[in-house]
Design a protein around this motif. Structure first.
Motif, PDB file in Angstrom:
ATOM      1  N   ALA A  65     -16.366   7.599 -17.102  1.00  0.00           N
ATOM      2  CA  ALA A  65     -17.617   8.176 -16.632  1.00  0.00           C
ATOM      3  C   ALA A  65     -17.556   8.311 -15.106  1.00  0.00           C
ATOM      4  N   GLU A  66     -17.699   7.105 -14.470  1.00  0.00           N
ATOM      5  CA  GLU A  66     -17.546   6.689 -12.988  1.00  0.00           C
ATOM      6  C   GLU A  66     -16.373   7.533 -12.381  1.00  0.00           C
ATOM      7  N   PHE A  67     -15.313   7.706 -12.687  1.00  0.00           N
ATOM      8  CA  PHE A  67     -14.281   8.429 -12.117  1.00  0.00           C
ATOM      9  C   PHE A  67     -14.487   9.778 -12.161  1.00  0.00           C
ATOM     10  N   GLN A  68     -15.303  10.351 -13.416  1.00  0.00           N
ATOM     11  CA  GLN A  68     -15.501  11.812 -13.472  1.00  0.00           C
ATOM     12  C   GLN A  68     -16.538  12.216 -12.426  1.00  0.00           C
ATOM     13  N   GLU A  69     -17.650  11.377 -12.352  1.00  0.00           N
ATOM     14  CA  GLU A  69     -18.698  11.490 -11.365  1.00  0.00           C
ATOM     15  C   GLU A  69     -18.128  11.574  -9.988  1.00  0.00           C
ATOM     16  N   SER A  70     -17.284  10.859  -9.723  1.00  0.00           N
ATOM     17  CA  SER A  70     -16.494  10.539  -8.259  1.00  0.00           C
ATOM     18  C   SER A  70     -15.804  11.932  -8.228  1.00  0.00           C
ATOM     19  N   ALA A  89      -8.901   8.893 -13.897  1.00  0.00           N
ATOM     20  CA  ALA A  89      -9.808   9.444 -15.020  1.00  0.00           C
ATOM     21  C   ALA A  89      -8.572   9.734 -15.999  1.00  0.00           C
ATOM     22  N   ALA A  90      -7.578  10.405 -15.788  1.00  0.00           N
ATOM     23  CA  ALA A  90      -6.268  10.491 -16.462  1.00  0.00           C
ATOM     24  C   ALA A  90      -5.897   9.446 -17.306  1.00  0.00           C
ATOM     25  N   LEU A  91      -5.596   8.317 -16.912  1.00  0.00           N
ATOM     26  CA  LEU A  91      -5.327   6.892 -17.422  1.00  0.00           C
ATOM     27  C   LEU A  91      -6.288   6.599 -18.609  1.00  0.00           C
ATOM     28  N   CYS A  92      -7.818   6.675 -17.967  1.00  0.00           N
ATOM     29  CA  CYS A  92      -8.727   6.391 -18.828  1.00  0.00           C
ATOM     30  C   CYS A  92      -8.634   7.265 -20.158  1.00  0.00           C
ATOM     31  N   LEU A  93      -8.548   8.702 -20.046  1.00  0.00           N
ATOM     32  CA  LEU A  93      -8.526   9.423 -21.086  1.00  0.00           C
ATOM     33  C   LEU A  93      -7.259   9.120 -21.918  1.00  0.00           C
ATOM     34  N   GLU A  94      -6.065   8.952 -21.332  1.00  0.00           N
ATOM     35  CA  GLU A  94      -4.868   8.363 -22.241  1.00  0.00           C
ATOM     36  C   GLU A  94      -5.369   7.156 -23.208  1.00  0.00           C
ATOM     37  N   ARG A  95      -5.952   5.982 -22.439  1.00  0.00           N
ATOM     38  CA  ARG A  95      -6.337   4.935 -23.110  1.00  0.00           C
ATOM     39  C   ARG A  95      -7.241   5.292 -24.467  1.00  0.00           C
ATOM     40  N   LEU A  96      -7.876   6.339 -24.148  1.00  0.00           N
ATOM     41  CA  LEU A  96      -8.871   6.929 -25.105  1.00  0.00           C
ATOM     42  C   LEU A  96      -8.313   7.605 -26.172  1.00  0.00           C
ATOM     43  N   HIS A  97      -7.075   8.038 -26.327  1.00  0.00           N
ATOM     44  CA  HIS A  97      -6.402   8.902 -27.053  1.00  0.00           C
ATOM     45  C   HIS A  97      -6.845  10.270 -26.870  1.00  0.00           C
ATOM     46  N   ARG A  98      -7.447  10.750 -25.812  1.00  0.00           N
ATOM     47  CA  ARG A  98      -7.855  12.071 -25.515  1.00  0.00           C
ATOM     48  C   ARG A  98      -6.599  12.835 -24.472  1.00  0.00           C
ATOM     49  N   PHE A  99      -5.572  12.897 -25.167  1.00  0.00           N
ATOM     50  CA  PHE A  99      -4.197  13.005 -24.523  1.00  0.00           C
ATOM     51  C   PHE A  99      -4.338  14.669 -23.961  1.00  0.00           C
ATOM     52  N   ASP A 100      -4.735  15.613 -24.619  1.00  0.00           N
ATOM     53  CA  ASP A 100      -5.131  16.885 -23.840  1.00  0.00           C
ATOM     54  C   ASP A 100      -5.798  16.984 -22.708  1.00  0.00           C
ATOM     55  N   GLU A 101      -6.748  16.318 -22.552  1.00  0.00           N
ATOM     56  CA  GLU A 101      -7.706  16.125 -21.342  1.00  0.00           C
ATOM     57  C   GLU A 101      -6.956  15.338 -20.325  1.00  0.00           C
ATOM     58  N   ALA A 102      -6.022  14.238 -20.697  1.00  0.00           N
ATOM     59  CA  ALA A 102      -5.375  13.458 -19.958  1.00  0.00           C
ATOM     60  C   ALA A 102      -4.256  14.398 -19.196  1.00  0.00           C
ATOM     61  N   LEU A 103      -3.723  15.077 -20.045  1.00  0.00           N
ATOM     62  CA  LEU A 103      -2.470  16.067 -19.429  1.00  0.00           C
ATOM     63  C   LEU A 103      -3.418  17.279 -18.501  1.00  0.00           C
ATOM     64  N   ASP A 104      -4.322  17.640 -18.826  1.00  0.00           N
ATOM     65  CA  ASP A 104      -4.796  18.287 -17.662  1.00  0.00           C
ATOM     66  C   ASP A 104      -5.076  17.694 -16.495  1.00  0.00           C
ATOM     67  N   LEU A 105      -5.706  16.294 -16.480  1.00  0.00           N
ATOM     68  CA  LEU A 105      -5.823  15.876 -15.081  1.00  0.00           C
ATOM     69  C   LEU A 105      -4.593  15.468 -14.357  1.00  0.00           C
ATOM     70  N   PHE A 106      -3.732  15.089 -15.178  1.00  0.00           N
ATOM     71  CA  PHE A 106      -2.333  14.678 -14.672  1.00  0.00           C
ATOM     72  C   PHE A 106      -1.613  15.913 -13.811  1.00  0.00           C
TER      73      PHE A 106
END
Length: 602
Positions: A63-68, A81-98
């Motif tokens: 949440a902090e990285f996204q607000e930043s 933020a991408a690494l956080c999403l990967e850790r949370l198994h939200r892989f599609d959102e992580a791919l978008d940010l990478f």
């Protein structure tokens, strides 16, 4: 995918490359009013996110990285933020940010950071699939797991993390289309979402209490905007979830409303500042989620709520419901994962019955005969030794099994068994016995031990029958079966030993004569009844290995195989003798067959 330690290391490696005071300076845009203030606040959120990530609070860090990123987009915040999403198994959102990091900041990246982002893209693409929506109405809203993903037709591939997802397609005046898809990494799931026009409708009229313009969200889909006049919306009859959503944190908590056929249901909502955020991820992903007794639908739910205490309830068919209490402070954000435990009493976990089908089964077994009985094995006294009969048993079955587990069919097979009896006492009928000279035929010798013999009984035959069975499934398939039919073959007795005749030698000693091996084979016909139990080990949908126990019970038909009196025995000076026509088997005897085999469902 990075494990937890590798991901944490990568996070700090990327962010530590930048000095604390200048972590965001490399991406500063052209000066605009308030840019410095936005950059300063973005940097505060970024460093707060780093601290939270180091403490293991991944959701809060995200949440902090996204607000930043919202305040001042940078390479470091995007990657973090991408690494956080990967850790949370939200892989599609992580791919978008990478991909966003490579697309927006590639010119200013160093080689190490660029290589890390490229590796992130490769990792995520292996864990992300695509949903291909086909046949929907133009302009229909598409949501996946309760999150808006655009309108049909989509202008870019709809990417989702590998796994199970709920897809909803909605357009005003049509029945909503809902389905669940299972998607593997790198694969595409095609969904035909043809919408049917509503035949029966009710009307929902939504008003914001102060006449403010806010988005109206019904069942997770944006359907319009409020104004001074009520917004009218035709809906399918039934219960719906409605909320208002404005800029920032302005909005309303979700409410349930029931729409009835041909009736108008007014709904007046007053927007407020919802100063906390909550994300609920149920396991399984299609579980129903409720907050404060308001059912929000199935799957992941994320939105703004009031600060304070809330009751979260999650339920799904086949699982025990779960209830959680969560307290949120002002400006707080919580991510709640709620796994459900299986309900062991639920029929949900029972395997669906297989469709009716034909089957073929082959079995083999060592055959055990406790005793053939009759006047051979059945008359073995204390001095006699009678072994257990052994042999082989093979059977081939074909049949038809219904979905209820009831089955029936025919069987054909062969068996062979041998039993040995030693030192059996019997009598021999002698021609020339003193009593016989009086005209009394087949008179016996005086001694009851006039003959001691050894026998080898052997049964061979083919059998043909029918069977009926029933199957249950207690983790492994268990089958009970009852067969019946006829056995046709032969029963043989190989006999040898010695006997004492009535005449004595010149010295007065009793004369004993040896009996050479005599073999007789008689036709044997039996009917049988075979109870059976069998446990299977499936190797796939159509093949099964199994083991069981069959106990054929044989009954003699019309007459039992007997020793033929026509075969004589040399009795020396007394002439010759013969054995009586003793039955070689009992009228009923039992066989035991511990079988192993294979079954093929066609």
């Amino acid at each position: 995918m990075l494990d937890s330690r590798a991901a944490a290391l990568a996070m700090f490696l990327f962010t530590a490359l930048l000095p604390r005071g200048t972590a965001l300076a490399q991406s500063a845009p052209a000066a605009i009013d308030g840019a410095e203030d936005r950059r300063r606040r973005a940097e505060e959120h970024f460093h707060k996110g780093r601290r939270l990530f180091g403490e293991g609070a991944v959701s809060a860090a995200l949440a902090e990285f996204q607000e930043s990123r919202r305040l001042y987009p940078t390479e470091s915040a995007t990657r973090s933020a991408a690494l956080c999403l990967e850790r949370l198994h939200r892989f599609d959102e992580a791919l978008d940010l990478f991909e966003a990091a490579l697309r927006d900041f590639s010119d200013t990246m160093d080689v190490t950071a660029k290589d890390a982002d490229q590796r992130g893209v490769v990792r995520m693409r292996g864990l992300v699939g695509t949903v291909d929506i086909q046949g929907a109405e133009p302009g229909a809203a598409i949501t996946v797991d309760g999150q808006s993903r655009g309108e049909f037709p989509l202008l870019a591939p709809l990417r989702v993390a590998a796994g199970s997802h709920g897809v909803r397609v909605y357009k005003e005046g049509f029945e909503p289309f809902e389905t669940r898809v299972e998607i593997a990494g790198g694969q595409t799931a095609r969904v035909s979402a043809r919408l049917r026009r509503l035949r029966q409708t009710g009307t929902l009229q939504v008003t914001e209490a102060r006449g403010r313009a806010l988005e109206v969200v019904v069942d997770g889909t944006r359907v319009g905007t409020t104004s001074a006049a009520p917004m009218s919306l035709p809906l399918a009859p039934g219960r719906h979830v409605v909320l208002l959503r404005g800029e920032g944190r302005l909005g309303t908590v979700p409410v349930n409303v029931t729409v009835r056929v041909n009736e108008v249901e007014p709904l007046r909502l007053e927007a407020e500042v919802l100063d906390a955020a909550l994300r609920i991820a149920p396991v399984p992903v299609d579980a129903r989620v409720s907050i404060d007794a308001v059912e929000l639908g199935r799957g992941v739910w994320e939105g703004q709520v009031r600060a304070g205490k809330h009751t979260v309830e999650v339920a799904a068919e086949g699982f025990l419901p779960e209830r959680r209490e969560v307290s949120l402070r002002r400006g707080g954000r919580a991510a709640l994962t709620v796994p459900l435990a299986r309900d062991p009493r639920s029929p949900f976990w029972r395997k669906p019955p297989p469709p009716p089908h034909f089957l073929v089964e082959m079995s083999t077994a060592p055959l055990i005969v406790p005793s053939f009985g009759g006047d051979v094995a059945g008359t073995c006294n204390e001095a006699c030794r009678s072994g257990v009969g052994v042999g082989g048993y093979q059977v081939l079955r074909g049949g038809y099994e219904k979905s209820s587990g009831l089955s029936y069919g025919v069987s054909i097979g062969a068996l062979s068994a041998t039993q040995r009896i030693s030192d059996r006492s019997t009598s021999l009928n002698i021609v020339g016995d003193p009593v016989a000279t009086t005209g009394t035929p087949a008179a016996r010798a005086d001694s009851e031990d006039d003959a001691v013999v050894h026998d080898v009984l052997r049964l061979r035959g083919l059998f043909l029958g029918a069977w009926i069975g029933y199957a249950t499934d207690a983790g492994l398939p268990i089958r009970f079966r009852l067969g019946a039919g006829g056995l046709s073959g032969s029963m043989s007795d190989g006999r040898w030993g010695s006997f004492t005749a009535s005449k004595r030698t010149e010295s007065g000693e009793v004369q004993r004569y040896a009996i050479g091996t005599l073999v007789q084979t008689q036709p044997a016909r039996f009917v049988f009844v075979t109870p059976e139990v069998r446990v299977g080990l499936p190797l796939g949908r159509h093949v099964e290995l199994n083991a069981g126990l069959e106990v054929p019970v044989c009954f003699a038909v019309l007459s039992r195989p007997r020793w033929s009196e026509a075969q004589g025995v040399d009795a020396g000076a007394d002439g010759y003798g013969w054995f009586s026509a003793d039955p070689l088997v009992s009228g009923a005897f039992v066989l035991v067959a511990p079988t192993v085999g294979a079954r093929f469902d066609l």
